[in-house]
Design a protein around this motif. Sequence first.
Motif, PDB file in Angstrom:
ATOM      1  N   LEU A  21      -4.458  72.412  55.885  1.00 23.60           N
ATOM      2  CA  LEU A  21      -4.119  73.491  56.394  1.00 23.60           C
ATOM      3  C   LEU A  21      -2.950  74.041  56.284  1.00 23.60           C
ATOM      4  CD1 LEU A  21      -5.764  71.351  59.624  1.00 23.60           C
ATOM      5  CD2 LEU A  21      -6.066  73.417  58.637  1.00 23.60           C
ATOM      6  N   LEU A  22      -2.045  73.491  56.735  1.00 23.84           N
ATOM      7  CA  LEU A  22      -0.752  74.170  56.563  1.00 23.84           C
ATOM      8  C   LEU A  22      -0.120  75.233  55.295  1.00 23.84           C
ATOM      9  CD1 LEU A  22       1.405  70.347  57.328  1.00 23.84           C
ATOM     10  CD2 LEU A  22       0.946  72.991  59.290  1.00 23.84           C
ATOM     11  N   ASN A  23      -0.879  75.146  54.410  1.00 22.60           N
ATOM     12  CA  ASN A  23      -0.994  76.185  53.096  1.00 22.60           C
ATOM     13  C   ASN A  23      -1.135  77.234  53.623  1.00 22.60           C
ATOM     14  OD1 ASN A  23      -0.835  75.141  50.344  1.00 22.60           O
ATOM     15  ND2 ASN A  23      -2.707  73.846  50.445  1.00 22.60           N
ATOM     16  N   ARG A  65       8.623  77.655  58.361  1.00 18.97           N
ATOM     17  CA  ARG A  65       9.784  77.074  58.555  1.00 18.97           C
ATOM     18  C   ARG A  65       9.081  74.665  58.888  1.00 18.97           C
ATOM     19  NH1 ARG A  65      12.679  73.696  62.784  1.00 18.97           N
ATOM     20  NH2 ARG A  65      14.545  73.528  62.012  1.00 18.97           N
ATOM     21  N   PHE A  66       7.970  75.640  59.515  1.00 14.55           N
ATOM     22  CA  PHE A  66       7.831  74.613  60.399  1.00 14.55           C
ATOM     23  C   PHE A  66       6.495  74.246  59.660  1.00 14.55           C
ATOM     24  CE2 PHE A  66       3.630  72.542  62.718  1.00 14.55           C
ATOM     25  CZ  PHE A  66       4.368  72.306  63.771  1.00 14.55           C
ATOM     26  N   ALA A  67       5.896  74.655  59.099  1.00 10.98           N
ATOM     27  CA  ALA A  67       4.738  73.555  58.117  1.00 10.98           C
ATOM     28  C   ALA A  67       5.779  72.519  57.010  1.00 10.98           C
ATOM     29  CB  ALA A  67       4.499  74.868  57.249  1.00 10.98           C
ATOM     30  N   ILE A  68       7.026  73.208  56.530  1.00  7.67           N
ATOM     31  CA  ILE A  68       8.300  72.401  55.732  1.00  7.67           C
ATOM     32  C   ILE A  68       8.971  71.090  56.299  1.00  7.67           C
ATOM     33  CG2 ILE A  68      10.065  72.380  54.076  1.00  7.67           C
ATOM     34  CD1 ILE A  68       7.693  73.681  53.216  1.00  7.67           C
ATOM     35  N   GLU A  69       9.164  71.863  57.857  1.00  9.50           N
ATOM     36  CA  GLU A  69      10.195  70.711  58.311  1.00  9.50           C
ATOM     37  C   GLU A  69       9.349  69.643  59.071  1.00  9.50           C
ATOM     38  OE1 GLU A  69      13.794  69.261  60.144  1.00  9.50           O
ATOM     39  OE2 GLU A  69      13.076  71.376  58.681  1.00  9.50           O
ATOM     40  N   SER A  70       7.880  69.546  59.665  1.00  9.19           N
ATOM     41  CA  SER A  70       7.220  69.167  60.402  1.00  9.19           C
ATOM     42  C   SER A  70       6.595  67.924  59.338  1.00  9.19           C
ATOM     43  CB  SER A  70       5.792  69.654  60.252  1.00  9.19           C
ATOM     44  OG  SER A  70       5.110  69.971  59.532  1.00  9.19           O
ATOM     45  N   THR A  71       6.796  68.445  58.019  1.00  9.36           N
ATOM     46  CA  THR A  71       6.572  67.504  56.549  1.00  9.36           C
ATOM     47  C   THR A  71       7.800  66.518  56.226  1.00  9.36           C
ATOM     48  OG1 THR A  71       5.807  69.387  55.172  1.00  9.36           O
ATOM     49  CG2 THR A  71       3.750  68.761  56.524  1.00  9.36           C
ATOM     50  N   ARG A  72       9.122  66.459  56.282  1.00  5.78           N
ATOM     51  CA  ARG A  72       9.649  66.134  56.003  1.00  5.78           C
ATOM     52  C   ARG A  72       9.759  64.706  55.168  1.00  5.78           C
ATOM     53  NH1 ARG A  72      15.603  68.496  58.203  1.00  5.78           N
ATOM     54  NH2 ARG A  72      16.132  66.584  56.607  1.00  5.78           N
ATOM     55  N   PRO A  73       9.583  63.548  54.285  1.00  8.11           N
ATOM     56  CA  PRO A  73       9.495  62.681  54.345  1.00  8.11           C
ATOM     57  C   PRO A  73      10.283  61.988  55.104  1.00  8.11           C
ATOM     58  CG  PRO A  73      10.105  63.958  52.131  1.00  8.11           C
ATOM     59  CD  PRO A  73      10.231  64.758  53.463  1.00  8.11           C
ATOM     60  N   GLN A  74      11.642  62.293  55.518  1.00  9.55           N
ATOM     61  CA  GLN A  74      12.115  61.173  56.767  1.00  9.55           C
ATOM     62  C   GLN A  74      12.723  62.231  57.452  1.00  9.55           C
ATOM     63  OE1 GLN A  74      15.718  58.702  54.937  1.00  9.55           O
ATOM     64  NE2 GLN A  74      14.627  59.008  52.700  1.00  9.55           N
ATOM     65  N   LEU A 100       4.021  68.855  47.435  1.00  4.90           N
ATOM     66  CA  LEU A 100       4.421  70.718  46.351  1.00  4.90           C
ATOM     67  C   LEU A 100       3.954  71.588  46.652  1.00  4.90           C
ATOM     68  CD1 LEU A 100       7.025  71.173  43.796  1.00  4.90           C
ATOM     69  CD2 LEU A 100       5.373  70.456  41.988  1.00  4.90           C
ATOM     70  N   PRO A 101       3.034  72.249  46.840  1.00  2.00           N
ATOM     71  CA  PRO A 101       1.822  73.451  46.744  1.00  2.00           C
ATOM     72  C   PRO A 101       2.680  74.009  47.921  1.00  2.00           C
ATOM     73  CG  PRO A 101       0.506  71.533  46.691  1.00  2.00           C
ATOM     74  CD  PRO A 101       1.873  71.053  46.676  1.00  2.00           C
ATOM     75  N   LEU A 102       2.695  73.046  48.948  1.00  2.96           N
ATOM     76  CA  LEU A 102       3.774  73.746  49.887  1.00  2.96           C
ATOM     77  C   LEU A 102       4.995  73.981  50.236  1.00  2.96           C
ATOM     78  CD1 LEU A 102       2.793  71.757  53.171  1.00  2.96           C
ATOM     79  CD2 LEU A 102       1.782  73.346  52.675  1.00  2.96           C
ATOM     80  N   LEU A 103       5.882  73.173  49.572  1.00  2.53           N
ATOM     81  CA  LEU A 103       7.011  73.606  49.283  1.00  2.53           C
ATOM     82  C   LEU A 103       7.601  74.761  47.839  1.00  2.53           C
ATOM     83  CD1 LEU A 103       8.615  70.522  48.426  1.00  2.53           C
ATOM     84  CD2 LEU A 103       9.277  71.659  49.895  1.00  2.53           C
ATOM     85  N   GLU A 104       6.283  74.613  47.361  1.00  9.13           N
ATOM     86  CA  GLU A 104       6.762  75.744  45.723  1.00  9.13           C
ATOM     87  C   GLU A 104       5.881  77.120  46.373  1.00  9.13           C
ATOM     88  OE1 GLU A 104       3.441  74.867  43.280  1.00  9.13           O
ATOM     89  OE2 GLU A 104       4.926  74.380  41.686  1.00  9.13           O
ATOM     90  N   ALA A 105       5.087  77.767  47.231  1.00  5.83           N
ATOM     91  CA  ALA A 105       5.312  78.583  48.158  1.00  5.83           C
ATOM     92  C   ALA A 105       6.361  79.284  49.190  1.00  5.83           C
ATOM     93  CB  ALA A 105       3.800  78.592  49.385  1.00  5.83           C
ATOM     94  N   VAL A 106       7.468  78.439  48.743  1.00  4.55           N
ATOM     95  CA  VAL A 106       8.668  78.754  49.531  1.00  4.55           C
ATOM     96  C   VAL A 106       9.573  79.282  48.822  1.00  4.55           C
ATOM     97  CG1 VAL A 106       7.817  78.895  52.257  1.00  4.55           C
ATOM     98  CG2 VAL A 106       8.511  76.967  51.430  1.00  4.55           C
TER      99      VAL A 106
END
Length: 270
Positions: free
Chosen positions: A165-167, A179-188, A206-212
Amino acid sequence: MLQRKGARKGTDIPDDVLHLLQQGQLQTVNLTEWLAVDHALLLQNALAKFGLQRSSDIFLSELDHLKEKKIMKIIPAIAQAWLNLFEQQTHQERTRMFDVMASHLSDSIRCWAAYIVGIDPRLSIKQKLAGIRPFAADPHFGVREIAWMAVREPISKQLVDALDLLNEWVRDQDANIRRFAIESTRPQGVWAKHIPELKEHPELALPLLEAVQSDPAKYVQDSVGNWLNDASKTNPEWVLQVCAAWLETSDTKETKRIVTRAQRSLIKNL
């Protein structure tokens, strides 16, 4: 008053500013003010304006159960009390009260509304993300932080669906949404429980990270760098590989800034 910079210490907040914050008639302007809000007092004032003084026992019960009176315990407790109260209301009245809170002048009350979305057991992960979106895009820093914290646990529990969904979010025009999509899924993460599956398998996101990987907004760049820095603590080789690949395919100052931030813990440990 609306143009104030905000005090550096809680004891320096002017009495008139603090009074208006507790009345829900003013937004906080910095972290010092945000942390200084007495949510119990604000709640009493909000209940009075809703004409719900008789329901205060519902809220006091939730707050009395708290072992720690820290803000990140108080906000979810207040949200749970609102959910308990909503069960006694008609759907129309419940919707009306929530809409008032979600659009309230007080950023603290909007934080309650965001957490209501996150902990509502009736909502699917798709519904939670749809409901949290306005708070993720809120102009106030505090509401945006609470927004991702509010849905972090459901994201962790339904990780594959959430990542899918966050893609869409990482491609949004609004930097706050990306930013929300990345911050909400941070491993720690920060002020939040870890997501064990992403600590062990960061490649899932990785698909989320590569987009930004070359996002123009520093707000997003910092989040991406922090995400990878989190991952480097459990999967350093993977982070090094990702950073090397990005520098090879994206020779931009934005990517370089992200990569530098991503590898800060690795460099410190050399």
